[in-house]
Write a protein that holds these residues in place. Structure first.
Motif, PDB file in Angstrom:
ATOM      1  N   ASN A 112       0.745  -1.052  -0.078  1.00  0.00           N
ATOM      2  CA  ASN A 112      -0.136  -0.280  -0.274  1.00  0.00           C
ATOM      3  C   ASN A 112       1.023   1.283  -0.224  1.00  0.00           C
ATOM      4  OD1 ASN A 112      -3.135  -1.255   0.510  1.00  0.00           O
ATOM      5  ND2 ASN A 112      -2.566  -1.439   1.988  1.00  0.00           N
ATOM      6  N   VAL A 113       0.835   1.810  -1.405  1.00  0.00           N
ATOM      7  CA  VAL A 113       1.428   3.167  -1.054  1.00  0.00           C
ATOM      8  C   VAL A 113       1.287   4.019  -1.895  1.00  0.00           C
ATOM      9  CG1 VAL A 113       3.773   4.289  -2.544  1.00  0.00           C
ATOM     10  CG2 VAL A 113       3.856   1.684  -2.036  1.00  0.00           C
ATOM     11  N   LYS A 114       1.204   5.349  -0.294  1.00  0.00           N
ATOM     12  CA  LYS A 114       0.698   6.225  -0.605  1.00  0.00           C
ATOM     13  C   LYS A 114       1.600   7.647  -1.548  1.00  0.00           C
ATOM     14  CE  LYS A 114      -2.717   9.629   1.435  1.00  0.00           C
ATOM     15  NZ  LYS A 114      -3.210  10.253   2.654  1.00  0.00           N
ATOM     16  N   ILE A 115       1.641   8.082  -2.295  1.00  0.00           N
ATOM     17  CA  ILE A 115       1.805   8.816  -2.811  1.00  0.00           C
ATOM     18  C   ILE A 115       1.607  10.265  -2.883  1.00  0.00           C
ATOM     19  CG2 ILE A 115       4.186  10.203  -4.598  1.00  0.00           C
ATOM     20  CD1 ILE A 115       3.494   7.457  -5.780  1.00  0.00           C
ATOM     21  N   GLU A 116       1.971  11.532  -1.764  1.00  0.00           N
ATOM     22  CA  GLU A 116       1.111  13.137  -1.700  1.00  0.00           C
ATOM     23  C   GLU A 116       2.790  13.590  -2.393  1.00  0.00           C
ATOM     24  OE1 GLU A 116      -0.002  14.050   1.570  1.00  0.00           O
ATOM     25  OE2 GLU A 116      -1.191  12.451   1.066  1.00  0.00           O
ATOM     26  N   HIS A 117       2.008  14.728  -3.583  1.00  0.00           N
ATOM     27  CA  HIS A 117       3.320  15.945  -4.677  1.00  0.00           C
ATOM     28  C   HIS A 117       2.488  16.959  -3.999  1.00  0.00           C
ATOM     29  CE1 HIS A 117       1.459  15.384  -7.447  1.00  0.00           C
ATOM     30  NE2 HIS A 117       1.649  14.247  -8.155  1.00  0.00           N
TER      31      HIS A 117
END
Length: 63
Positions: A38-43
């Motif tokens: 489970n990868v959450k990428i925020e930018h």
């Protein structure tokens, strides 16, 4: 005569020691390996537009 039991004892001890040698077996699994990530990428992107460039982009005559 006394050496024969010693020799047999040594042979038996050697056989027992060699028979008890641990072994390690590496075998691939029968089922495929499943990895759940489970990868959450925020930018956040911040764009600063120069006022002149902003006026140029809003000019309807160019576009």
């Amino acid at each position: 005569m006394k050496t024969l039991p010693k020799v047999l004892g040594l042979l038996l001890a050697g056989y027992l020691v060699s028979a008890c040698t641990p072994t390690v077996k590496i075998e691939p699994p029968d089922k495929p390996i499943v990895i759940n990530l489970n990868v959450k990428i925020e930018h956040e992107i911040r764009i600063k537009v120069d006022k002149a460039l902003d006026d140029l982009l809003t000019d309807t005559a160019l576009f």
